[in-house]
Design an enzyme around this catalytic site. Sequence first.
Site, PDB file in Angstrom:
ATOM      1  N   ASP A 142       0.865  -1.180   0.000  1.00 15.55           N
ATOM      2  CA  ASP A 142       0.000   0.000   0.000  1.00 15.55           C
ATOM      3  C   ASP A 142       0.898   1.226   0.000  1.00 15.55           C
ATOM      4  OD1 ASP A 142      -2.218   1.598  -0.065  1.00 15.55           O
ATOM      5  OD2 ASP A 142      -3.042   0.961   1.862  1.00 15.55           O
TER       6      ASP A 142
ATOM      7  N   ASP B 171      -7.930  -7.415   1.417  1.00 23.06           N
ATOM      8  CA  ASP B 171      -6.909  -7.504   2.469  1.00 23.06           C
ATOM      9  C   ASP B 171      -7.501  -6.924   3.737  1.00 23.06           C
ATOM     10  OD1 ASP B 171      -6.510  -4.519   1.619  1.00 23.06           O
ATOM     11  OD2 ASP B 171      -5.431  -4.751   3.498  1.00 23.06           O
TER      12      ASP B 171
ATOM     13  N   CYS C 275     -12.119 -27.379   9.798  1.00 19.42           N
ATOM     14  CA  CYS C 275     -10.895 -26.653   9.424  1.00 19.42           C
ATOM     15  C   CYS C 275      -9.697 -27.601   9.463  1.00 19.42           C
ATOM     16  CB  CYS C 275     -10.672 -25.479  10.378  1.00 19.42           C
ATOM     17  SG  CYS C 275      -9.194 -24.520   9.996  1.00 19.42           S
TER      18      CYS C 275
ATOM     19  N   CYS D 228      -6.479 -26.428   9.600  1.00 15.84           N
ATOM     20  CA  CYS D 228      -5.284 -25.715  10.066  1.00 15.84           C
ATOM     21  C   CYS D 228      -4.609 -26.509  11.189  1.00 15.84           C
ATOM     22  CB  CYS D 228      -5.624 -24.291  10.527  1.00 15.84           C
ATOM     23  SG  CYS D 228      -6.228 -24.166  12.218  1.00 15.84           S
TER      24      CYS D 228
ATOM     25  N   CYS E 160      -6.574 -26.572  14.520  1.00 14.86           N
ATOM     26  CA  CYS E 160      -7.778 -27.411  14.539  1.00 14.86           C
ATOM     27  C   CYS E 160      -7.448 -28.896  14.432  1.00 14.86           C
ATOM     28  CB  CYS E 160      -8.741 -26.981  13.433  1.00 14.86           C
ATOM     29  SG  CYS E 160      -9.460 -25.354  13.771  1.00 14.86           S
TER      30      CYS E 160
ATOM     31  N   HIS F 108      -5.458 -19.938  12.503  1.00 17.27           N
ATOM     32  CA  HIS F 108      -6.785 -20.477  12.190  1.00 17.27           C
ATOM     33  C   HIS F 108      -7.632 -19.458  11.425  1.00 17.27           C
ATOM     34  CE1 HIS F 108     -10.777 -22.075  12.337  1.00 17.27           C
ATOM     35  NE2 HIS F 108     -11.148 -20.904  12.818  1.00 17.27           N
TER      36      HIS F 108
END
Length: 369
Positions: A90, A263, A301, A303, A306, A332
């Site tokens: 940015d 984002d 999930c 991840c 999890c 997560h």
Amino acid sequence: MFEFEIQHRDGRARTATFQTPRGKVQTPVFMPVGTQGTVKGISPQELLDIGSQMVLGNTYHLMLRPGEKLVQAHGGLPGFTAYPGPFLTDSGGFQVMSLGHMRKITEEGVTFKSHIDGSTVILTPERSTEVQEALGADVIMAFDECPPYPAEREYIRGSLERTIRWLERCHAVKTREDQALFAIVQGGVHPDLRQLSLDLTLSYETPGFAIGGLAVGESKEEMYPAVAFTAARLPEGKPRYLMGVGHPEDLVAGIALGVDLFDCVYPTRTGRFGYALTDDGRLNMNSSAPRTQLQPIDGDCDCYACRHYTRAYLAHLIRAEEMLAPRMLSLHNLRYLHRLVERARAAIAAGTFQPWAQAWAERYFRHAV
Ligand code: PRF
Ligand code: ZN
């Protein structure tokens, strides 16, 4: 380079491949925010493991500390951060206005006091572009002004006209062919001002366009029509980036309106505060219920958190103020948003986006706090 190839359309939603010098990005995509050259608490390998495709960096923070020259000495953000994939930076104007002290906007640029050492700094379109060239991201953003909300109509008009003159100046000093400069459409929530910004911006034919100036405090009833209006008038064949937007429901709504890139610090910030995103809404891991629950945050999930930890264990880590807790909740939450856009892409490809989005929202808001 920067080819944007649409694969599937479903209503206004679409899936595409965005080609950047550091690799292909499948859109719609959510980009984690690495403000200080790190997605807080998450290693580059972890980002790759959870399906991050493109990471955001900030001109404002990195020019003040450690300085763009040091990043450049590492070969730019990929060398500095060891994240090997595509980056977007940015331009800094938005961050100056939200974080800087004693800032003053003139035609030349924005003057402010550094939050690091109190020195007076000026950020101009030329300086922002120079810094972004040194940081070396694949996509760089035009230097713009995002007016506060609410703001007077006449202020927004003057500001968006100046943003166009700043775009011209960014364009004029840009030297690197391996970086795409995206223009930013402003205009607040006013259709006529959005149209004026579009008319002035579209003639630049940049490789992509951002929808700026939203998610700054207005209601969703104001934000969504402004996104719809702007997205519908941007070129079909180029990526559309809705800046600073990243609540799950806003991703689903934005994708429905034809947005490709998003984002937000939301998944990592809310994770650090002890909240976990799930299809049943946002789970408050600081509350008493999770302390004795032996299931993972989210049974669907994949991840690391999890697959390995119970809610009770993570709630214990939070109460013990262990640093694994904010790391695992951030991991997560990022994986949740990546899975959300993956599911959206699959639904668009199958032609079932609308019913999928409706079913997702019904479940999410049945429980959300
Ligand atoms: N401009 C820039 N960055 C931004 C925004 C903007 O309008 C927003 C608005 N939500 C977030 N980040 N340059
Ligand atoms: Zn998870």
